[in-house]
Write an enzyme that holds these catalytic residues in place. Structure first.
Site, PDB file in Angstrom:
ATOM      1  N   TRP A 115      52.557  84.996  19.577  1.00 28.68           N
ATOM      2  CA  TRP A 115      51.278  84.749  18.888  1.00 28.68           C
ATOM      3  C   TRP A 115      50.209  84.324  19.891  1.00 28.68           C
ATOM      4  CZ3 TRP A 115      49.679  79.604  16.350  1.00 28.68           C
ATOM      5  CH2 TRP A 115      50.158  78.504  17.068  1.00 28.68           C
ATOM      6  N   ASP A 116      50.633  84.000  21.104  1.00 29.00           N
ATOM      7  CA  ASP A 116      49.707  83.637  22.172  1.00 29.00           C
ATOM      8  C   ASP A 116      48.588  84.676  22.300  1.00 29.00           C
ATOM      9  OD1 ASP A 116      52.262  82.471  22.439  1.00 29.00           O
ATOM     10  OD2 ASP A 116      51.973  82.044  24.569  1.00 29.00           O
ATOM     11  N   GLU A 124      57.174  73.701  17.337  1.00 28.74           N
ATOM     12  CA  GLU A 124      58.579  74.106  17.427  1.00 28.74           C
ATOM     13  C   GLU A 124      59.563  72.949  17.494  1.00 28.74           C
ATOM     14  OE1 GLU A 124      58.793  77.053  20.518  1.00 28.74           O
ATOM     15  OE2 GLU A 124      57.834  78.553  19.234  1.00 28.74           O
ATOM     16  N   LYS A 173      55.537  68.861  19.161  1.00 28.39           N
ATOM     17  CA  LYS A 173      55.476  69.491  20.480  1.00 28.39           C
ATOM     18  C   LYS A 173      54.047  69.964  20.741  1.00 28.39           C
ATOM     19  CE  LYS A 173      57.379  73.600  22.807  1.00 28.39           C
ATOM     20  NZ  LYS A 173      58.187  74.802  22.621  1.00 28.39           N
ATOM     21  N   GLN A 174      53.399  70.474  19.688  1.00 28.04           N
ATOM     22  CA  GLN A 174      52.105  71.130  19.867  1.00 28.04           C
ATOM     23  C   GLN A 174      51.304  71.122  18.573  1.00 28.04           C
ATOM     24  OE1 GLN A 174      54.912  74.708  19.951  1.00 28.04           O
ATOM     25  NE2 GLN A 174      52.895  75.649  20.072  1.00 28.04           N
TER      26      GLN A 174
HETATM   27  C1  BGC Z   1      55.488  77.490  22.311  1.00 28.61           C
HETATM   28  C2  BGC Z   1      55.043  78.685  21.489  1.00 28.61           C
HETATM   29  C3  BGC Z   1      54.547  79.763  22.418  1.00 28.61           C
HETATM   30  C4  BGC Z   1      55.600  80.096  23.462  1.00 28.61           C
HETATM   31  C5  BGC Z   1      55.107  81.098  24.483  1.00 28.61           C
HETATM   32  C6  BGC Z   1      56.518  77.930  23.322  1.00 28.61           C
HETATM   33  O1  BGC Z   1      56.880  76.849  24.121  1.00 28.61           O
HETATM   34  O2  BGC Z   1      56.033  76.502  21.486  1.00 28.61           O
HETATM   35  O3  BGC Z   1      54.013  78.304  20.599  1.00 28.61           O
HETATM   36  O4  BGC Z   1      54.233  80.896  21.688  1.00 28.61           O
HETATM   37  O5  BGC Z   1      55.955  78.926  24.153  1.00 28.61           O
HETATM   38  O6  BGC Z   1      53.984  80.617  25.147  1.00 28.61           O
END
Ligand code: BGC
Length: 767
Positions: free
Chosen positions: A353-354, A495, A608-609
């Site tokens: 999704w980045d 995540e 985490k984010q």
């Molecule tokens: C993040 C995801 C991201 C992926 C690739 C993961 O650590 O939690 O949101 O899409 O890294 O960058």
């Protein structure tokens, strides 16, 4: 690390000392490339711990059932070993009295200067220059200049093509043909084991002594997976000897090689090599630099003026732009952007999704043609999305969390990292239940259309993609006892929380997707019967439409608490509160995983984010300011920013709320993810999405730019240290230049063929 920020002018990233500890990070942040290929900046001489990667976009190969598909590491052409007076040049031995390595972002050239004395006492000055051409996508060129500084030395050079490289141990290639032509041109073939892609790699050397071309006897060697030549020359004090090395790489998957046999490729690529070598390094470097100017710096100019820090900020933005070009496959819509771009093996070249949420805004607003390619890729990968839906018992297009080649479907590995309690690998649930990606992809397609006005895209790809994604959501909804539809057992953007129900981001985005499909259905049915019929035949709209309407109307949407906090899922707010100071202050990521395993983390209020904060700015109008403010404060206190995608979201939102100091602080942290020692994870490659995030901090955050419901909004608010911010935006074919100071904002339509209507600080105007 050896990065010297004081020397950073607005274009040069400099390393002022050699430190083997930072090999990986420097290789990644200083990597070169052009979207076709990415070349890590490993030194010409080899070091223990180096990662010598040459990754060609889209050439995925799956070594074995137990591994996922990845970009294979192609044969190395950058190693040039030197022996000075019989001793191998290496900064691990002898003494180094001068060292600098500089990446020039403006020209894409890497230069390294070393003054080295061998253990025996022979002193030489060395200059290494290197480019990956942005003009000739298959070309790599480098030069090594050796100046004899004190006593005469015998110099030996060994250079060739080395296919012994692997992907951290995995060898993706079968051994292929190797040969020298005319005792001069080296050619090596290698073929990926599973995907059967043949790579043709060529190289040739040219020499000069004190500016005059020099012919040297070649001692040629062919060995297992390698071919190289040795050359020797005697130098006296003051002599300046140059090796030029020209190389190119082609594959049978390249669009510009379509229909050619391998034999034809061998012949043609050799001719191409001769042409490049005849031009010479300087000419190749200049035409590549001119291409950088044209494609990046003239296309998307950015300027910041203000205090001392603002100059670093401008540099950070240019660094982001530099890398966003390196990773961008402008030449081919069958591939996308890996989470580490083409700068390392991390995340195996897969896209996430980045692309849609973090990178696409930059491309849509600066290079719509390239953005279209990224969106076409998603359309072309529908077969994989259909397969994933079927495999999981759903219908429609269920986009893979991790995507590689078009029809691969899901490519997310099943295990990664170590569980601190059990000592076993951690199961990665994202590939199975991180499902918001499907709505993100649909959102990306719509955003692309709204910003560019590219109706042909919508007709050929967009409508179908958005509707097909809606079919998935309709099949995914689960009727609860409350009569509402729920989406249970998912991973949301955050995540650290797996197997949650009704993740706010997922549910709201799924509803957005269903509503967009309904809107387009109604519009097309009324106004474009032919197109409607075509889509109906493909997607069976009569059957799915009522499901969309029912789903969108009855999907459960988490509501803010009395304190105005939007619960990110059904569980988070009941979690245990722990003191997170230690983890928040750590200058490395995922420290919490050293104390708790993922199962334990599920029960803790820690992120985490950014999760629902991403939602707030994608669907800005859906949430009142007090909800955004209260939720921001609540989640920011609980977020460790252990994903590089997180800081920029928090920064943009803080800027939206007028918390400019906070926004700036978060922006600076985001800007140093790859530029500073902030994250140790650059070794496996840069953080692609964070570059899009950094651009968003400046343009979306401080520039206040947003596309909302199809309309452009500009509302700049500069942080303390900035006096001026200037950037351009492509809006529906018109290039706008926005110049914001603390006193006023000027928006100029540089294209000027059509007026653009937008809202500037709350007032609708035209430019
Ligand atoms: C993040 C995801 C991201 C992926 C690739 C993961 O650590 O939690 O949101 O899409 O890294 O960058």
């Amino acid at each position: 690390m050896g990065m010297d920020y004081s020397k950073i002018d607005q274009w040069i990233l400099a390393e002022d000392s050699f430190d083997p500890v930072h090999l990986g990070k420097c290789e990644a942040v200083m990597s070169l490339g052009n979207g076709y290929m990415g070349l890590r900046s490993a030194a010409e001489e080899r070091y223990v711990g180096e990662t010598r990667d040459l990754l060609i976009n889209g050439t995925f190969d799956r070594f074995d059932e137990s591994e996922v598909t990845e970009l294979p590491n192609a044969a190395d052409v950058t190693a040039v070993e030197l022996w000075v007076g019989g001793e191998r040049f290496s900064l691990d031995q002898g003494s180094c009295t001068g060292y600098s390595r500089e990446l020039n972002l403006k020209t894409g050239e890497l230069t390294r200067r070393v003054e080295w004395t061998s253990p025996k006492g022979d002193k030489v000055g060395l200059v290494f220059r290197r480019i990956v051409s942005l003009k000739r996508l298959h070309d790599i060129a480098l030069t090594v200049t050796v100046t004899c500084l004190e006593q005469p030395v015998a110099l030996k050079v060994r250079s060739g093509i080395d296919a012994r490289v692997t992907n951290t141990g995995t060898q993706h290639f079968t051994e292929g043909e190797k040969r020298f032509y005319e005792k001069k041109y080296l050619q090596l073939l290698e073929t990926t084991i599973e995907s059967g892609i043949t790579f043709v790699v060529n190289a040739v050397h040219r020499f000069a002594l004190n500016g005059q071309p020099l012919e040297l006897d070649t001692d040629v060697n062919i060995d297992r997976r390698v071919l190289y030549a040795d050359y020797t020359v005697d130098l006296k004090p003051g002599d300046c000897f140059t090796v030029e090395k020209y190389a190119n790489v082609f594959t049978t998957r390249d669009l510009d090689c379509a229909g050619k046999t391998v034999a034809e490729l061998q012949a043609q690529t050799l001719e191409d090599l001769k042409t490049s070598a005849a031009l010479g390094y300087q000419a190749l470097a200049e035409e590549s630099a001119a291409q950088w100017q044209l494609e990046v710096w003239d296309r998307a100019p950015l300027d910041i003026q203000g205090d001392e820090n603002s100059q670093f900020d401008l540099f950070a933005l240019r660094f982001a732009q530099y890398h966003m070009r390196l990773m961008l496959p402008r030449h081919d819509n069958r591939m996308n952007i890996g989470a580490k771009g083409l700068s390392g093996e991390g995340y195996k070249g897969h896209c996430f999704w980045d692309t849609e949420i973090f990178l696409l805004p930059y491309y849509m607003f600066t290079d719509p043609e390239a953005a279209r390619k990224l969106e076409e890729y998603r359309y072309l990968s529908l077969p994989g999305a259909h397969r994933k839906a079927k495999e999981n018992g759903y219908r429609g297009a269920m986009f893979p969390w991790e995507s590689a080649w078009l029809d691969d479907g899901e490519t997310c590995p099943l295990y990664m990292g170590t569980d601190i309690l059990t000592g076993t690998p951690i199961k990665v649930w994202s590939g199975i239940i991180e499902q918001h990606i499907t709505a993100d992809v649909a959102f990306g397609a719509w955003q692309y259309y709204a910003i560019t006005g590219d109706q042909a895209f919508l007709d050929d790809y967009g409508y179908e993609l958005i509707m097909d994604a809606a079919i998935f959501w309709a099949s995914r909804l689960e009727k609860g006892e409350d009569g509402q539809y729920h989406i249970n057992d998912v991973v949301g953007p955050d995540e650290y929380h797996e197997h949650v129900n009704d993740n706010a981001f997922t549910n709201y985005m799924a509803q957005w997707n269903l509503n967009k499909a309904i809107e387009y259905h109604d519009e097309l049915k009324a106004e474009r019967p032919e197109l409607f019929q075509r889509l109906d035949e493909k997607l069976n709209l009569a059957e799915v439409y009522p499901q969309w309407v029912d789903g969108a109307a009855h999907i459960y949407l988490p509501q803010p608490t009395e304190e105005n906090i939007l619960p990110m899922d059904d569980r988070f707010m009941q979690g245990k509160e722990i003191d997170l100071t230690k983890y928040k202050e750590q200058d490395f990521v995922a420290g919490i995983m050293k104390d708790y395993n993922l199962e334990q983390i599920q029960g803790i209020q820690v992120c985490k984010q950014a999760d629902c904060l991403v939602l707030f700015y994608l669907l800005e109008d859906e949430f009142p300011p007090e909800v955004k403010r209260a939720s921001w404060a609540y989640y920011e206190a609980r977020t460790l920013h252990d994903s590089s995608l997180s800081l920029s979201t928090h920064s943009v939102q803080a800027a939206d709320m007028g918390e400019l100091d906070m926004a700036y602080d978060l922006f600076r942290k985001a800007a140093t993810i790859d530029l500073g020692p902030y994250m140790g994870t650059s070794d496996a490659g840069i953080h692609a999405a964070s570059f899009g995030g950094v651009w968003q901090c400046a343009v979306y955050g401080f520039g206040g730019v947003r596309m909302l419901n199809g309309k452009l909004r500009i509302e700049p608010k500069l942080p303390k240290g900035w006096d001026k911010l200037q950037f351009t935006l492509m809006w529906q074919g018109q290039k706008l230049q926005v110049t914001a100071t603390k006193e006023n904002v000027v928006v100029e339509n540089l294209t000027g063929t059509k007026p653009v209507t937008f809202t500037l600080n709350g007032t609708e105007i035209q430019a």
